[in-house]
Scaffold this motif. Structure first.
Motif, PDB file in Angstrom:
ATOM      1  N   LEU A  24      57.214   0.069  36.211  1.00  0.00           N
ATOM      2  CA  LEU A  24      56.306  -0.922  35.646  1.00  0.00           C
ATOM      3  C   LEU A  24      54.945  -0.339  35.298  1.00  0.00           C
ATOM      4  CD1 LEU A  24      55.788  -3.977  35.044  1.00  0.00           C
ATOM      5  CD2 LEU A  24      55.041  -4.185  37.424  1.00  0.00           C
ATOM      6  N   LEU A  25      54.439   0.546  36.176  1.00  0.00           N
ATOM      7  CA  LEU A  25      53.061   1.009  36.046  1.00  0.00           C
ATOM      8  C   LEU A  25      52.928   2.485  35.721  1.00  0.00           C
ATOM      9  CD1 LEU A  25      51.669  -0.887  39.161  1.00  0.00           C
ATOM     10  CD2 LEU A  25      51.500  -1.595  36.773  1.00  0.00           C
ATOM     11  N   GLY A  26      54.062   3.208  35.642  1.00  0.00           N
ATOM     12  CA  GLY A  26      53.988   4.623  35.328  1.00  0.00           C
ATOM     13  C   GLY A  26      53.503   5.466  36.478  1.00  0.00           C
ATOM     14  N   GLY A  79      58.431   5.589  24.653  1.00  0.00           N
ATOM     15  CA  GLY A  79      57.131   5.389  25.285  1.00  0.00           C
ATOM     16  C   GLY A  79      56.499   6.622  25.873  1.00  0.00           C
ATOM     17  N   VAL A  80      56.977   7.828  25.540  1.00  0.00           N
ATOM     18  CA  VAL A  80      56.439   9.053  26.119  1.00  0.00           C
ATOM     19  C   VAL A  80      55.819   9.923  25.027  1.00  0.00           C
ATOM     20  CG1 VAL A  80      56.935  11.148  27.443  1.00  0.00           C
ATOM     21  CG2 VAL A  80      58.178   9.023  27.950  1.00  0.00           C
ATOM     22  N   ALA A 176      47.582   3.792  23.688  1.00  0.00           N
ATOM     23  CA  ALA A 176      48.027   2.434  24.044  1.00  0.00           C
ATOM     24  C   ALA A 176      48.560   2.409  25.478  1.00  0.00           C
ATOM     25  CB  ALA A 176      49.105   1.972  23.076  1.00  0.00           C
ATOM     26  N   LEU A 177      48.294   1.319  26.202  1.00  0.00           N
ATOM     27  CA  LEU A 177      48.619   1.257  27.622  1.00  0.00           C
ATOM     28  C   LEU A 177      50.101   1.516  27.891  1.00  0.00           C
ATOM     29  CD1 LEU A 177      47.779   0.736  30.546  1.00  0.00           C
ATOM     30  CD2 LEU A 177      48.205  -1.700  30.160  1.00  0.00           C
ATOM     31  N   ARG A 178      50.981   0.898  27.128  1.00  0.00           N
ATOM     32  CA  ARG A 178      52.411   1.072  27.394  1.00  0.00           C
ATOM     33  C   ARG A 178      52.840   2.522  27.169  1.00  0.00           C
ATOM     34  NH1 ARG A 178      52.102  -4.172  25.389  1.00  0.00           N
ATOM     35  NH2 ARG A 178      52.995  -5.737  26.802  1.00  0.00           N
ATOM     36  N   ARG A 179      52.253   3.175  26.157  1.00  0.00           N
ATOM     37  CA  ARG A 179      52.572   4.582  25.910  1.00  0.00           C
ATOM     38  C   ARG A 179      51.947   5.464  26.993  1.00  0.00           C
ATOM     39  NH1 ARG A 179      55.086   7.257  22.069  1.00  0.00           N
ATOM     40  NH2 ARG A 179      54.449   9.354  21.414  1.00  0.00           N
ATOM     41  N   ALA A 180      50.772   5.064  27.486  1.00  0.00           N
ATOM     42  CA  ALA A 180      50.134   5.798  28.586  1.00  0.00           C
ATOM     43  C   ALA A 180      50.987   5.713  29.845  1.00  0.00           C
ATOM     44  CB  ALA A 180      48.736   5.231  28.850  1.00  0.00           C
ATOM     45  N   ILE A 181      51.560   4.537  30.106  1.00  0.00           N
ATOM     46  CA  ILE A 181      52.412   4.351  31.279  1.00  0.00           C
ATOM     47  C   ILE A 181      53.660   5.221  31.164  1.00  0.00           C
ATOM     48  CG2 ILE A 181      53.944   2.692  32.426  1.00  0.00           C
ATOM     49  CD1 ILE A 181      51.789   0.556  31.916  1.00  0.00           C
ATOM     50  N   GLY A 182      54.281   5.242  29.993  1.00  0.00           N
ATOM     51  CA  GLY A 182      55.476   6.059  29.799  1.00  0.00           C
ATOM     52  C   GLY A 182      55.190   7.541  29.931  1.00  0.00           C
ATOM     53  N   THR A 183      54.058   7.993  29.382  1.00  0.00           N
ATOM     54  CA  THR A 183      53.673   9.396  29.477  1.00  0.00           C
ATOM     55  C   THR A 183      53.369   9.770  30.922  1.00  0.00           C
ATOM     56  OG1 THR A 183      52.739   9.273  27.251  1.00  0.00           O
ATOM     57  CG2 THR A 183      52.067  11.140  28.611  1.00  0.00           C
ATOM     58  N   SER A 184      52.709   8.869  31.627  1.00  0.00           N
ATOM     59  CA  SER A 184      52.399   9.098  33.038  1.00  0.00           C
ATOM     60  C   SER A 184      53.676   9.237  33.866  1.00  0.00           C
ATOM     61  CB  SER A 184      51.556   7.944  33.583  1.00  0.00           C
ATOM     62  OG  SER A 184      51.367   8.074  34.969  1.00  0.00           O
ATOM     63  N   ALA A 185      54.695   8.448  33.518  1.00  0.00           N
ATOM     64  CA  ALA A 185      55.972   8.547  34.239  1.00  0.00           C
ATOM     65  C   ALA A 185      56.566   9.943  34.082  1.00  0.00           C
ATOM     66  CB  ALA A 185      56.938   7.492  33.708  1.00  0.00           C
ATOM     67  N   ALA A 186      56.426  10.532  32.882  1.00  0.00           N
ATOM     68  CA  ALA A 186      56.939  11.883  32.644  1.00  0.00           C
ATOM     69  C   ALA A 186      56.110  12.915  33.399  1.00  0.00           C
ATOM     70  CB  ALA A 186      56.937  12.187  31.152  1.00  0.00           C
ATOM     71  N   VAL A 187      54.795  12.735  33.418  1.00  0.00           N
ATOM     72  CA  VAL A 187      53.902  13.661  34.117  1.00  0.00           C
ATOM     73  C   VAL A 187      54.160  13.635  35.626  1.00  0.00           C
ATOM     74  CG1 VAL A 187      51.474  14.051  34.719  1.00  0.00           C
ATOM     75  CG2 VAL A 187      52.112  13.605  32.353  1.00  0.00           C
TER      76      VAL A 187
END
Length: 270
Positions: A24-26, A79-80, A176-187
């Protein structure tokens, strides 16, 4: 019901919640796992001197499968931002690994206080909802790598997957927040791998650790949480692409703040 079964059920329930919030929050889930594990380990009678260290190491190891599931779910939804992941990963790996060596020499109380203060700062930042300048963009490759070094070091000290820092950084750069969350999940994946290895090495040979630990990692909890979180993380990712942005920020802030206060109370009360 035996006491051992109660602990296993507690870890399974924690894994389910962590997976939801990770997707949900990455975040890798460390912001949730560390304070809850600290309380559970204290109830199980783990040595106070290494209580938070074992919670940190266990959290890092459990973040690995959670991050994999969350990453995959966000990637499937586009989203990444993979160029950001590529540039930030070298700094993340170095910063996280070195940060575990610092954490291993900080007393339990000091780690708990740092964790709580840091999470309170992140929570307030999200609640205040400061807006970046419209012209602000991501720095170049070296700048992103430098940011990764700092994110990795702090992530090792508080055993977060990096979302508490990566999401605010990316949104501050107008991602964008949703893309930031997806990128954070990968990081979160390289952070978890480097952090788990570091806590494994730094806790190796440590005296008075409970049975089931290897280094500063308590494997019964890792296995239990991972079994559930791997399947619940994709559910959280689906919600992240459906819920309003403002609601996501409020959930993020209040959950981190409440759990950090609970952890601080547990450690300071002995």
């Amino acid at each position: 019901m035996t006491l051992d079964l109660i602990w296993w059920l507690a870890y399974l329930a924690l894994g389910g919640a962590v997976g939801i919030f990770a997707g949900l929050l990455g975040v890798g889930g460390g912001g949730i796992m560390v304070p809850v594990l600290t309380s559970l380990f204290a109830l199980q009678g783990f040595p106070h001197d290494t209580l938070v260290h074992v919670a940190l190491g266990t959290s890092m190891a459990a973040i690995v499968p959670t991050s994999l599931a969350s990453l995959r779910a966000h990637h499937q939804r586009g989203g990444v931002a993979w160029p950001v992941v590529r540039f930030i990963t070298p700094g993340i790996l170095l910063g996280t690994f070195l940060g575990t060596f610092l954490a291993s020499h900080v007393p339990t109380t000091g780690l708990a206080v740092f964790f709580a203060c840091f999470m309170a700062f992140v929570s307030l930042q999200m609640l205040i909802n400061l807006k970046p300048a419209p012209t602000r963009t991501l720095p170049g490759a070296w700048g992103i790598s430098g940011v990764g070094l700092g994110i990795g070091g702090i992530s090792a000290l508080v055993a977060i997957g990096g979302g508490s820092l990566t999401v605010p950084f990316l949104t501050w750069c107008n991602v964008a927040l949703r893309r930031a969350i997806g990128t954070s999940a990968a990081v979160g994946l390289p952070i978890a791998l480097a952090g788990a290895l570091g806590y494994l090495i730094n806790g190796w040979g440590e005296a008075a650790l409970p049975a089931g630990t290897l280094g500063f990692i308590y494997w019964p909890a890792v296995v239990s949480m991972s079994i559930v979180s791997f399947f619940t993380a994709p559910l959280g990712a689906r919600l992240a692409h459906r819920l309003p942005v403002a609601m996501l920020k409020r959930i993020f802030a209040f959950v981190l703040m409440a759990l950090s206060v609970k952890m601080l109370f547990t450690v300071l009360s002995g």
